[in-house]
Design an enzyme around this catalytic site. Structure first.
Site, mmCIF file in Angstrom:
data_model
loop_
_atom_site.group_PDB
_atom_site.id
_atom_site.type_symbol
_atom_site.label_atom_id
_atom_site.label_comp_id
_atom_site.label_asym_id
_atom_site.label_seq_id
_atom_site.Cartn_x
_atom_site.Cartn_y
_atom_site.Cartn_z
ATOM 1 N N ARG A 180 -12.512 -5.124 -2.940
ATOM 2 C CA ARG A 180 -11.149 -4.667 -2.675
ATOM 3 C C ARG A 180 -10.132 -5.539 -3.391
ATOM 4 O O ARG A 180 -10.303 -6.749 -3.454
ATOM 5 C CB ARG A 180 -10.879 -4.732 -1.166
ATOM 6 C CG ARG A 180 -11.418 -3.539 -0.428
ATOM 7 C CD ARG A 180 -11.389 -3.703 1.054
ATOM 8 N NE ARG A 180 -10.155 -4.249 1.608
ATOM 9 C CZ ARG A 180 -9.932 -4.366 2.912
ATOM 10 N NH1 ARG A 180 -10.842 -3.965 3.780
ATOM 11 N NH2 ARG A 180 -8.817 -4.879 3.354
ATOM 12 N N ARG A 204 -2.042 -4.108 15.235
ATOM 13 C CA ARG A 204 -1.909 -5.397 14.551
ATOM 14 C C ARG A 204 -0.596 -6.073 14.884
ATOM 15 O O ARG A 204 -0.320 -7.162 14.397
ATOM 16 C CB ARG A 204 -1.979 -5.170 13.041
ATOM 17 C CG ARG A 204 -3.384 -5.393 12.453
ATOM 18 C CD ARG A 204 -3.314 -4.996 10.997
ATOM 19 N NE ARG A 204 -4.221 -5.665 10.130
ATOM 20 C CZ ARG A 204 -5.339 -5.101 9.659
ATOM 21 N NH1 ARG A 204 -5.720 -3.917 10.067
ATOM 22 N NH2 ARG A 204 -6.080 -5.754 8.811
HETATM 23 P P1 AMP Z 1 -8.091 -3.680 6.810
HETATM 24 O O1 AMP Z 1 -8.998 -2.755 6.077
HETATM 25 O O2 AMP Z 1 -8.100 -3.449 8.282
HETATM 26 O O3 AMP Z 1 -8.312 -5.127 6.461
HETATM 27 O O4 AMP Z 1 -6.592 -3.327 6.340
HETATM 28 C C1 AMP Z 1 -6.205 -3.436 4.992
HETATM 29 C C2 AMP Z 1 -4.689 -3.408 4.888
HETATM 30 O O5 AMP Z 1 -4.190 -2.166 5.390
HETATM 31 C C3 AMP Z 1 -3.966 -4.482 5.685
HETATM 32 O O6 AMP Z 1 -3.887 -5.724 5.012
HETATM 33 C C4 AMP Z 1 -2.593 -3.829 5.866
HETATM 34 O O7 AMP Z 1 -1.836 -3.904 4.668
HETATM 35 C C5 AMP Z 1 -2.970 -2.363 6.080
HETATM 36 N N1 AMP Z 1 -3.195 -2.063 7.516
HETATM 37 C C6 AMP Z 1 -4.353 -1.683 8.107
HETATM 38 N N2 AMP Z 1 -4.183 -1.500 9.418
HETATM 39 C C7 AMP Z 1 -2.875 -1.773 9.678
HETATM 40 C C8 AMP Z 1 -2.078 -1.793 10.847
HETATM 41 N N3 AMP Z 1 -2.595 -1.503 12.058
HETATM 42 N N4 AMP Z 1 -0.758 -2.109 10.713
HETATM 43 C C9 AMP Z 1 -0.223 -2.397 9.519
HETATM 44 N N5 AMP Z 1 -0.920 -2.430 8.379
HETATM 45 C C10 AMP Z 1 -2.236 -2.123 8.446
#
Ligand code: AMP
Length: 220
Positions: free
Chosen positions: A160, A88
């Site tokens: 969520r 990310r």
């Molecule tokens: P997601 O389920 O991919 O939408 O991720 C949910 C949350 O997890 C994000 O908003 C970040 O706070 C954290 N997160 C997930 N993947 C990453 C990543 N590669 N780098 C940093 N934070 C992450």
């Protein structure tokens, strides 16, 4: 094959990555799922990640990269991986490149799932996730057969915390500032293929699979 699914929150990365990974027999690594799992277990990592996730911010690179590097060393990753929600940031992308190079491997393809911002806001607002198997549903676009229950495992569906309106806005802001630069990063490597993420889930999946089977990626 090592593939990255890139796109904004709500673009459909999770839905598509789970199915495509099954079809191509690749490991599916979703860093967001890993953080949520760690929170459920109440580990130190989970508690630390929560501080950032509930604000819609990214978990710091050093924490995320360390967790990811440990995960990709597992035996189920040796035949290939679909990365969903990682990298990310450019720092994360560089760390992944370095780790794969060390193993004599490399990213083969980056699938950029493109969805307009307005559509992302609508999608994230109506999203429900299975507590057990993480399958995502949408009130309007892809509702479960029985309200509140997962079609696949019967698990309870929940919304969520970070899908609430203020946090959704922050997550999109963070995406455009910190993650969108990866589109250029991977375009330069010639590995990025753009797929239109608007349309039936099945149609998007076909486009992704078509793109993965093709030799040369093309950005529209
Ligand atoms: P997601 O389920 O991919 O939408 O991720 C949910 C949350 O997890 C994000 O908003 C970040 O706070 C954290 N997160 C997930 N993947 C990453 C990543 N590669 N780098 C940093 N934070 C992450």
């Amino acid at each position: 094959m090592y593939v990255i699914f890139l796109g904004a929150p709500g673009a459909g990365k999770g839905t598509q990555a789970a199915e495509v990974a099954k079809e191509l027999k690749l490991a599916h690594i979703a860093t967001g799922d890993m953080f949520r799992e760690a929170q459920k277990k109440g580990t130190a990592l989970g508690m630390k990640a929560r501080e950032y996730m509930e604000k819609g911010q990214l978990v710091p690179d050093e924490i995320t990269v360390a967790m990811l590097l440990e995960r990709i060393a597992a035996p189920d990753c040796s035949a290939g991986v679909i990365f969903d929600g990682f990298p990310r940031t450019v720092t994360q992308a560089e760390a992944l490149d370095k780790a794969l190079t060390k193993q004599g491997k490399a990213i083969d393809r980056v699938i950029y799932i493109k969805v307009a911002e307005e559509e992302l806001l609508t999608r994230l607002g109506g999203r429900w996730i299975c507590r057990q198997c993480q399958t995502p549903y949408h009130e309007v676009v892809s509702p479960p057969k029985v309200k509140g229950k997962c079609d696949k495992c019967g698990g309870e569906l929940y919304q969520r915390d970070d899908d609430k309106p203020a946090t959704v806005k922050e997550r999109l802001k963070v995406y455009f500032a910190q993650t969108a630069p990866l589109i250029d990063y991977y375009t330069k490597t010639g590995k990025l293929a753009e797929v239109n993420g608007v349309g039936a889930v099945e149609a998007v999946r076909k486009a992704i699979l078509g793109s993965l089977k093709k030799g040369t990626p093309a950005r529209k």
